[in-house]
Scaffold this motif. Sequence first.
Motif, short mmCIF file in Angstrom:
data_model
loop_
_atom_site.label_atom_id
_atom_site.label_comp_id
_atom_site.label_asym_id
_atom_site.label_seq_id
_atom_site.Cartn_x
_atom_site.Cartn_y
_atom_site.Cartn_z
N CYS A 143 41.60 0.51 80.01
CA CYS A 143 40.98 -0.37 79.00
C CYS A 143 40.02 -1.33 79.67
O CYS A 143 38.90 -1.55 79.19
CB CYS A 143 42.04 -1.19 78.26
SG CYS A 143 43.04 -0.21 77.17
N GLN A 144 40.47 -1.87 80.83
CA GLN A 144 39.62 -2.84 81.54
C GLN A 144 38.33 -2.17 82.01
O GLN A 144 37.24 -2.70 81.84
CB GLN A 144 40.40 -3.40 82.73
CG GLN A 144 39.58 -4.37 83.55
CD GLN A 144 40.44 -5.54 84.00
OE1 GLN A 144 41.66 -5.46 84.01
NE2 GLN A 144 39.80 -6.62 84.37
N TRP A 180 47.12 2.50 81.56
CA TRP A 180 46.35 2.34 80.32
C TRP A 180 45.58 1.02 80.34
O TRP A 180 44.41 0.96 79.97
CB TRP A 180 47.30 2.39 79.12
CG TRP A 180 46.59 2.22 77.81
CD1 TRP A 180 45.69 3.08 77.25
CD2 TRP A 180 46.69 1.11 76.91
NE1 TRP A 180 45.24 2.58 76.05
CE2 TRP A 180 45.84 1.37 75.82
CE3 TRP A 180 47.44 -0.07 76.91
CZ2 TRP A 180 45.70 0.49 74.75
CZ3 TRP A 180 47.30 -0.95 75.85
CH2 TRP A 180 46.45 -0.67 74.78
N GLU A 181 46.24 -0.04 80.83
CA GLU A 181 45.55 -1.35 80.88
C GLU A 181 44.35 -1.29 81.82
O GLU A 181 43.29 -1.85 81.53
CB GLU A 181 46.53 -2.45 81.32
CG GLU A 181 47.45 -2.84 80.16
CD GLU A 181 48.56 -3.81 80.55
OE1 GLU A 181 49.10 -4.45 79.64
OE2 GLU A 181 48.90 -3.92 81.75
N ARG A 182 44.52 -0.54 82.96
CA ARG A 182 43.38 -0.40 83.89
C ARG A 182 42.24 0.35 83.21
O ARG A 182 41.08 -0.02 83.31
CB ARG A 182 43.83 0.36 85.15
CG ARG A 182 44.43 -0.54 86.23
CD ARG A 182 44.40 0.12 87.60
NE ARG A 182 45.06 1.42 87.60
CZ ARG A 182 46.38 1.59 87.77
NH1 ARG A 182 47.16 0.55 87.94
NH2 ARG A 182 46.91 2.81 87.76
N LYS A 232 53.03 1.16 76.22
CA LYS A 232 51.70 1.76 76.13
C LYS A 232 51.37 2.29 74.74
O LYS A 232 50.34 1.96 74.16
CB LYS A 232 51.57 2.89 77.16
CG LYS A 232 50.19 3.47 77.17
CD LYS A 232 50.17 4.90 77.62
CE LYS A 232 48.92 5.56 77.07
NZ LYS A 232 48.88 6.97 77.39
N GLU A 259 50.53 0.21 82.92
CA GLU A 259 49.56 -0.32 83.89
C GLU A 259 48.30 0.56 83.93
O GLU A 259 47.19 0.05 83.96
CB GLU A 259 50.19 -0.38 85.29
CG GLU A 259 51.18 -1.53 85.42
CD GLU A 259 52.03 -1.45 86.69
OE1 GLU A 259 52.88 -2.33 86.86
OE2 GLU A 259 51.86 -0.49 87.49
#
Length: 286
Positions: free
Chosen positions: A275-276, A271-273, A68, A269
């Motif tokens: 960002c999305q 952080w990616e959510r 991350k 996960e």
Amino acid sequence: MYEILTVEELAPVTKLFEVRAPAVAHSAQAGQFVIIRVDEEGERIPLTIADYDRERGIITLVVQEVGKTSMRMGTLQPGDHLASFTGPLGKPTEIEDYGTVLCVGGGVGIAPVYPIARDLREAGNTVLSIIGARNKDLLFWEEKMRGVSDELVVCTDDGSYGRKALVTIPMKEMLEAGRPIERIWAIGPAIMMKFCALTTQPFGVPTIVSLNSIMVDGTGMCGACRVEVGGQTRFVCVDGPEFDGHQVDWNQLLARQRIYLEQEKLALERWERECQRGAEQGDNDV
Ligand SMILES: Cc1cc2nc3c(=O)[nH]c(=O)nc-3n(C[C@H](O)[C@H](O)[C@H](O)COP(=O)(O)OP(=O)(O)OC[C@H]3O[C@@H](n4cnc5c(N)ncnc54)[C@H](O)[C@@H]3O)c2cc1C
Ligand code: FES
């Protein structure tokens, strides 16, 4: 706040950052590291000082995006700022005129090995170097390393560039050929450093490694970075990061590097959510 002046992509997941940090640059030495936070809420991560320019007050970092925080750092651009930049930390490399030395850098470990090789050469040593990566795309700083080495061997695991070999192969050949190597520095992933130390042990050549244990405070207070060296507990942040590779308890280090795998996966996960979601909201706004 610490301004990012330059961002350069060295390899698909490896970026170079030049950061304005005059106080750190003023006293930085090869072998030391900084602890940075990308933003006020961010975790603290240690990064080696890959280069410094005292006159311009600049520190160079080379960051491999593995989770991350390093991925979040990889999104930063020139003009962005890091929230904190603490250092220089750790003990500098012991630079002396040893005679002939061997500097080995694997993957992102090529970056920290560069200033060590440069300073050893300036101190009068004959510097032999080996750099290696999994494949051609992951190699960087070949010319920089050539510039500070009397001899340079370049290897890739898959043979896509240079010699098809792990760094331990040319290392062993040099030792078997009786090259008068007085001291070796080996820096890279823990597993590579472990096998470098095992390779050099029968030859009795002191082998210095730079340990990448998990760190939190970087001041010897929290114990997160503890390792066993020569049967004694040592703190990488204040007693290292460089240690005698023949004395390190590698299995303990490798196990301790993995203790937060579950939390690291969840953080990435989440952080990616985020960002999305941010990207979708941005789209809706447009
Ligand atoms: C002295 C020192 C110098 C380092 N220099 C560099 C460098 O120059 N370039 C570079 O790319 N990496 C360097 N590292 C490793 C770097 O700190 C980790 O890759 C980074 O902290 C990973 O954080 P993350 O959130 O991106 O990944 P995560 O998903 O959180 O972690 C990925 C892996 O990185 C390691 N790690 C996680 N958190 C930390 C932490 N707080 N401290 C240390 N390791 C951690 C763990 O082994 C973990 O499994 C260095 C480590 C140390 C101890
Ligand atoms: S990072 Fe806390 S003791 Fe080293």
